[in-house]
Motif scaffolding. Structure first.
Motif, PDB file in Angstrom:
ATOM      1  N   TYR A 156       0.472  -7.145   8.308  1.00 16.72           N
ATOM      2  CA  TYR A 156       0.892  -7.008   9.706  1.00 16.72           C
ATOM      3  C   TYR A 156       0.417  -8.227  10.471  1.00 16.72           C
ATOM      4  O   TYR A 156      -0.717  -8.672  10.292  1.00 16.72           O
TER       5      TYR A 156
ATOM      6  N   ARG B 299      -9.651   6.204   2.628  1.00 19.37           N
ATOM      7  CA  ARG B 299     -10.181   6.331   3.985  1.00 19.37           C
ATOM      8  C   ARG B 299      -9.137   5.918   5.013  1.00 19.37           C
ATOM      9  O   ARG B 299      -8.136   5.320   4.675  1.00 19.37           O
ATOM     10  N   SER B 300      -9.475   6.187   6.242  1.00 16.98           N
ATOM     11  CA  SER B 300      -8.602   5.776   7.337  1.00 16.98           C
ATOM     12  C   SER B 300      -8.463   4.260   7.330  1.00 16.98           C
ATOM     13  O   SER B 300      -9.455   3.545   7.185  1.00 16.98           O
ATOM     14  N   GLY B 301      -7.231   3.784   7.412  1.00 22.17           N
ATOM     15  CA  GLY B 301      -7.001   2.342   7.420  1.00 22.17           C
ATOM     16  C   GLY B 301      -6.843   1.744   6.035  1.00 22.17           C
ATOM     17  O   GLY B 301      -6.690   0.533   5.892  1.00 22.17           O
ATOM     18  N   ALA B 302      -6.850   2.593   4.994  1.00 24.40           N
ATOM     19  CA  ALA B 302      -6.747   2.085   3.622  1.00 24.40           C
ATOM     20  C   ALA B 302      -5.337   1.607   3.285  1.00 24.40           C
ATOM     21  O   ALA B 302      -5.140   0.890   2.312  1.00 24.40           O
ATOM     22  N   GLY B 303      -4.361   2.030   4.080  1.00 34.74           N
ATOM     23  CA  GLY B 303      -2.984   1.596   3.840  1.00 34.74           C
ATOM     24  C   GLY B 303      -2.076   2.717   3.372  1.00 34.74           C
ATOM     25  O   GLY B 303      -0.943   2.470   2.957  1.00 34.74           O
ATOM     26  N   LYS B 304      -2.528   3.966   3.487  1.00 32.52           N
ATOM     27  CA  LYS B 304      -1.747   5.100   2.988  1.00 32.52           C
ATOM     28  C   LYS B 304      -0.397   5.212   3.683  1.00 32.52           C
ATOM     29  O   LYS B 304       0.642   5.287   3.034  1.00 32.52           O
ATOM     30  N   SER B 305      -0.443   5.213   5.021  1.00 34.64           N
ATOM     31  CA  SER B 305       0.820   5.364   5.760  1.00 34.64           C
ATOM     32  C   SER B 305       1.732   4.177   5.498  1.00 34.64           C
ATOM     33  O   SER B 305       2.944   4.337   5.324  1.00 34.64           O
ATOM     34  N   SER B 306       1.153   2.998   5.475  1.00 31.55           N
ATOM     35  CA  SER B 306       1.968   1.801   5.233  1.00 31.55           C
ATOM     36  C   SER B 306       2.709   1.935   3.906  1.00 31.55           C
ATOM     37  O   SER B 306       3.904   1.632   3.816  1.00 31.55           O
TER      38      SER B 306
ATOM     39  N   SER C 223      -0.495  -9.315  14.079  1.00 32.24           N
ATOM     40  CA  SER C 223      -0.716  -8.811  15.437  1.00 32.24           C
ATOM     41  C   SER C 223      -1.482  -9.871  16.220  1.00 32.24           C
ATOM     42  O   SER C 223      -1.852 -10.915  15.680  1.00 32.24           O
TER      43      SER C 223
ATOM     44  N   ALA D 253      -2.484  -4.883   4.911  1.00 29.99           N
ATOM     45  CA  ALA D 253      -2.582  -3.436   4.762  1.00 29.99           C
ATOM     46  C   ALA D 253      -2.344  -3.005   3.320  1.00 29.99           C
ATOM     47  O   ALA D 253      -2.888  -2.005   2.867  1.00 29.99           O
TER      48      ALA D 253
ATOM     49  N   VAL E  29      -3.281  -8.641   9.348  1.00 33.96           N
ATOM     50  CA  VAL E  29      -3.975  -7.538   8.678  1.00 33.96           C
ATOM     51  C   VAL E  29      -3.259  -7.278   7.363  1.00 33.96           C
ATOM     52  O   VAL E  29      -2.066  -6.976   7.358  1.00 33.96           O
TER      53      VAL E  29
HETATM   54  N1  ADP Z   1       2.040  -1.699  13.218  1.00 32.82           N
HETATM   55  C1  ADP Z   1       0.861  -2.237  12.855  1.00 32.82           C
HETATM   56  N2  ADP Z   1       0.454  -3.411  13.369  1.00 32.82           N
HETATM   57  C2  ADP Z   1      -0.720  -3.963  12.999  1.00 32.82           C
HETATM   58  N3  ADP Z   1      -1.570  -3.421  12.127  1.00 32.82           N
HETATM   59  C3  ADP Z   1      -1.223  -2.239  11.584  1.00 32.82           C
HETATM   60  C4  ADP Z   1      -0.004  -1.584  11.918  1.00 32.82           C
HETATM   61  N4  ADP Z   1       0.073  -0.423  11.225  1.00 32.82           N
HETATM   62  C5  ADP Z   1      -1.051  -0.364  10.487  1.00 32.82           C
HETATM   63  N5  ADP Z   1      -1.832  -1.447  10.693  1.00 32.82           N
HETATM   64  C6  ADP Z   1      -3.122  -1.734  10.042  1.00 32.82           C
HETATM   65  O1  ADP Z   1      -2.934  -1.691   8.651  1.00 32.82           O
HETATM   66  C7  ADP Z   1      -4.015  -1.029   8.016  1.00 32.82           C
HETATM   67  C8  ADP Z   1      -3.501   0.154   7.222  1.00 32.82           C
HETATM   68  O2  ADP Z   1      -2.996   1.107   8.134  1.00 32.82           O
HETATM   69  P1  ADP Z   1      -2.369   2.486   7.664  1.00 32.82           P
HETATM   70  O3  ADP Z   1      -1.372   2.240   6.610  1.00 32.82           O
HETATM   71  O4  ADP Z   1      -1.916   3.203   8.876  1.00 32.82           O
HETATM   72  O5  ADP Z   1      -3.649   3.199   7.042  1.00 32.82           O
HETATM   73  P2  ADP Z   1      -3.937   4.747   6.764  1.00 32.82           P
HETATM   74  O6  ADP Z   1      -2.666   5.498   6.893  1.00 32.82           O
HETATM   75  O7  ADP Z   1      -4.502   4.744   5.374  1.00 32.82           O
HETATM   76  O8  ADP Z   1      -4.971   5.165   7.753  1.00 32.82           O
HETATM   77  C9  ADP Z   1      -4.997  -0.679   9.103  1.00 32.82           C
HETATM   78  O9  ADP Z   1      -5.979  -1.686   9.155  1.00 32.82           O
HETATM   79  C10 ADP Z   1      -4.161  -0.679  10.350  1.00 32.82           C
HETATM   80  O10 ADP Z   1      -4.943  -1.051  11.451  1.00 32.82           O
END
Ligand code: ADP
Ligand code: MG
Lengths: 379, 217
Positions: free
Chosen positions: A50, A78-85, A52, A59, A57
C-alpha cells in the motif's frame, strides 16, 4: 484444448481458459480436474504494497497458497498481519501489486469489468459489520445480487425465499435490517452472499461482532452450508476457537508472510512457528507458575524429571507410557482436545529419577517429548 | 387591510412559492449530480477523476463565496440572456437557482460521503456495477441526509427570494419593501413576516417528518 477441459466454460459468454493454462503445474491440473473443480483458489507469489502518505506498507509478501475446493480454510494472524488484504485479492476488492491469484485455475487479474462482475457473482462475501443496506428490506437486500444481474423478477422471488429458509429468516423477509439482531443481520449477509449460488464464500471476521452463543450458531450454519452445498469457505478470524470449531485447514500469517500452514489438527497440535505459538498461547496451558519456580536445570538426587508430552494426532496410551518410563509417573497437568477427530494437546508428567534411557524409550514409542527440567522429590 | 392589499399579498405569496419551488427544483436537478460527481470522482471514489474533481470543487466554492445580493446583480447579463428580462418572478429564478445549486450540492455531498464505505464494498462484492452503486447504495442510503439538506436549502431560499423581491423580482419581499417599508404600512410588514414564518415552519415540518419516516424504518 487440454487447458479448456479443466478451466471449464461455466456458461455461454462466461470466461474461458487462457493460454497460460498450459504452463500450470501438474498438481494444480489434477486438483482442478477432480470431482469438484469449482471453488479452488490459488495464490502465486502474491504481494501487496500500500502506498500511503506515511510511506509504503508491505501488507503481503510472496504468498504461495492453494485452497482446495470444498474446504473450510482459516486465515489467522495478529491484527495487521495482512489477513484482510489476502482475502480481498480473491474477489479483487484489492489488487495484488505482484504475483497472481487464480480462481478455478483462471488468473483473475486479467479480467475486464464484465469478467470481474461475473467472477464476483461466483464468490460470496460476508463482513464483520454485515454491511446491509438500511434503506432496503431483508428481501430487497438478498435479492440485490440477482436484480443487478438482470435475473427475471419471477425467478428472484422463489430463490430469495429459498435462501432465507436456508438461513432461517423466512419470517423476517419484509423487515428492515435495523430491526434485526446481530446474528440475524449476519444471516441476511449470508443469504445475500449465497443467493447467486457461489462456489466460494469469503468471510472477513464474520463472527467478531457477535456474542459467543450467536457465533456458534453462525459457525454451524457455515459448516452446514459447506457440507450441503459444497461451497469452499475461506474465513478470517482472530478467535482460535472458530478455527478449531469448523476449519479443516489453516494458514498463519505474520507480517505479510505465511508463517505456517496445514491441517488444523497439525498446526494447532504442534505449532512450529513462534507466531502460531503466540496466537495459541491463550489455548495452550503453559507451565504452571508454581512448577516453573521449582524447576531446576540439573537432576536432583531423589527427584523427578519433568517432561512435556505433545500429542498431535494420536491419543496417548497411558499404560504404554508408564511401562516405557520404567518408573513411577505422575501426571502434573494435561489438556487434550479433539480436533477433526484427532487428539491434540499436551501433558506435563513427572517421571521419578533422571534416567536418560527412560526418555529414549518414550521417544521410541513415537511420542513427542521434551525434557523441561527436574524437580525435587516432594514436588 | 384593504381587500386589494390582501389580494396583493396572496399574489405575492404565490410568486414566492413559484420562485422558491422552481429554483429548488433546479437546485436538486443540478446539485444532486454535482454532489454525486464530487463524491465519486475524488481519490478512491468509484469514478476517479481527481483533476476534474478539484476544478469542480473550486467552482462550487467560488459560487458559494459570493453573497447572494452580489450574485443577484452580477448575474444580470446572464439572466437577461436566459429569460429575456431582468425583472419579475422568472428573472429571479436564475440567480436563486445559481445560488442554491452549489449550496445544496455541498450539503448533499456531506450526506453521500457519510455512506459507509463497507456498503460500497459489499455492493461491489455481489457484482454491482458503478451505476448500481449509485442507484442502490449511495442515493438511497444518503436520502435522509439529502432531504434534510434540501429542507435547509429551501428555508434559506425563502429568505433569499425576499431579497430578490427588493430588486424587482416580485413576491413577498417586494410587497414588504414597497408597502411595508416605503409607505410605512406596519400591518403589511407584519403580515409579510407572518406569512414568511408560516412558510418556513411548514417546509421545516415537512422536511423533518420525511427524514424521521426514512430514518425509523
Ligand atoms: N487501504 C490501505 N492503505 C494503507 N495501508 C493499508 C490499507 N489496508 C491495509 N493496510 C495496511 O496493511 C497491513 C495489513 O492490513 P490488513 O490486511 O487489514 O491486516 P489484518 O486484516 O490482518 O488486520 C496493515 O499494516 C494495514 O495498516
Ligand atoms: Mg482485517
Amino acid at each position: 484444448m487440454a487447458g479448456l477441459a479443466f478451466d471449464g466454460i461455466r456458461e455461454p459468454g462466461g470466461w474461458v481458459a487462457t493460454g497460460a493454462a498450459e504452463a500450470r503445474p501438474v498438481s494444480v491440473v489434477r486438483a482442478a480436474t477432480g470431482s469438484r473443480a469449482a471453488g479452488t483458489v490459488r495464490f502465486e507469489t502474491v504481494g501487496k504494497t500500500y502506498l500511503s502518505a506515511a510511506g509504503a506498507v508491505r501488507a503481503l509478501d510472496a504468498i504461495d497458497l492453494a485452497i482446495p475446493a470444498g474446504t473450510i480454510f482459516g486465515i489467522i494472524g495478529r491484527s495487521g498481519a495482512g489477513k484482510s488484504s489476502l482475502l480481498r485479492t480473491v474477489n479483487r476488492l484489492e489488487e495484488p501489486t505482484s504475483g497472481r491469484v487464480l480462481v478455478d485455475g483462471e488468473p483473475i487479474g486479467a479480467l475486464d469489468t464484465a469478467g470481474l462482475v461475473t467472477l464476483r457473482r461466483r464468490i460470496g462475501m460476508i463482513f464483520q459489520h454485515f454491511n446491509l443496506l438500511s434503506a432496503k428490506t431483508v428481501r430487497q437486500n438478498v435479492a440485490l445480487p440477482l436484480a443487478v444481474a438482470g435475473v427475471p423478477k419471477a425467478e428472484i422471488g422463489p430463490r430469495v425465499d429459498e435462501v432465507l429458509r436456508l438461513v432461517g429468516l423466512e419470517d423476517k423477509a419484509e423487515a428492515y435490517p435495523s430491526r434485526l439482531s446481530g446474528g440475524q443481520k449476519q444471516r441476511v449477509g449470508i443469504a445475500r452472499a449465497l443467493v447467486s449460488r457461489p462456489e466460494i464464500l469469503l468471510c472477513d471476521e464474520a463472527t467478531s461482532a457477535l456474542d459467543p452463543e450467536t457465533t456458534l450458531s453462525i459457525l454451524s450454519l457455515l459448516r452446514d452450508i459447506n457440507r450441503r452445498l459444497g461451497i469452499t469457505i475461506v474465513l478470517i478470524t482472530h478467535e482460535m476457537s472458530v478455527i478449531r470449531e469448523i476449519c479443516s485447514d489453516v494458514v498463519v500469517l505474520e507480517q505479510g508472510r505465511i508463517a505456517e500452514t496445514g491441517p488444523v489438527w497439525r498446526v494447532f497440535g504442534s505449532p512450529e512457528h513462534p507466531a502460531t505459538r503466540a496466537l495459541l498461547e491463550p489455548l495452550t496451558r503453559d507451565l504452571p507458575e508454581d512448577l516453573a519456580a521449582r524447576l531446576q536445570p540439573n537432576p536432583v538426587p531423589g527427584g523427578a524429571t519433568v517432561l512435556r508430552i505433545t500429542c498431535s494426532g494420536e491419543a496417548p496410551d497411558l499404560s504404554a507410557l508408564t511401562a516405557a518410563a520404567g518408573a513411577p509417573v505422575r501426571l502434573l497437568q494435561a489438556g487434550i482436545d479433539r480436533i477433526q477427530g484427532r487428539a491434540v494437546g499436551r501433558m506435563l508428567v513427572a517421571v521419578a529419577g533422571a534416567d536418560p534411557d527412560a526418555e529414549n524409550r518414550l521417544r521410541a514409542l513415537g511420542t513427542d517429548i521434551e525434557r523441561i527440567g527436574h524437580v525435587a522429590a516432594d514436588d | 387591510m384593504s381587500p386589494q392589499m390582501i389580494d396583493r399579498l396572496w399574489q405575492a405569496g404565490l410568486d414566492t412559492l413559484v420562485m422558491v419551488g422552481a429554483s429548488a427544483g433546479i437546485a436538486v436537478l443540478a446539485g444532486l449530480p454535482l454532489a454525486l460527481f464530487l463524491v465519486t470522482s475524488g481519490p478512491g471514489g468509484i469514478f476517479p477523476a481527481p483533476r476534474a474533481n478539484r476544478v469542480v470543487g473550486m467552482l462550487v466554492n467560488g459560487f458559494r463565496a459570493v453573497p447572494f445580493i452580489v450574485l443577484l446583480v452580477a448575474l444580470i447579463p446572464f439572466t437577461r440572456l436566459v429569460t429575456g428580462t431582468t425583472i419579475g418572478v422568472w428573472a429571479a429564478i436564475v440567480p436563486l437557482s445559481v445560488s442554491a445549486t452549489p449550496f445544496f450540492a455541498r450539503i448533499a455531498e456531506v450526506s453521500l460521503r457519510d455512506v459507509d464505505a463497507g456498503l460500497i464494498e459489499a455492493a461491489q462484492s455481489i457484482g454491482c456495477r458503478r451505476r448500481h452503486i449509485l442507484a442502490h447504495v449511495l442515493l438511497p442510503e444518503a436520502l435522509p441526509g439529502i432531504i434534510g439538506g434540501l429542507t435547509i436549502t429551501i428555508v434559506s431560499m425563502i429568505g433569499a427570494s425576499a431579497m430578490a423581491g427588493a430588486v424587482g423580482a416580485g413576491g413577498l419581499g417586494d410587497v414588504a419593501i414597497r408597502y411595508g417599508y416605503q409607505r410605512f404600512d406596519t400591518t403589511v410588514m407584519m403580515a409579510v413576516i407572518a406569512i414568511l414564518i408560516a412558510l418556513v415552519c411548514v417546509v421545516q415540518f415537512a422536511g423533518d417528518t420525511a427524514v424521521r419516516r426514512l430514518r425509523t424504518r
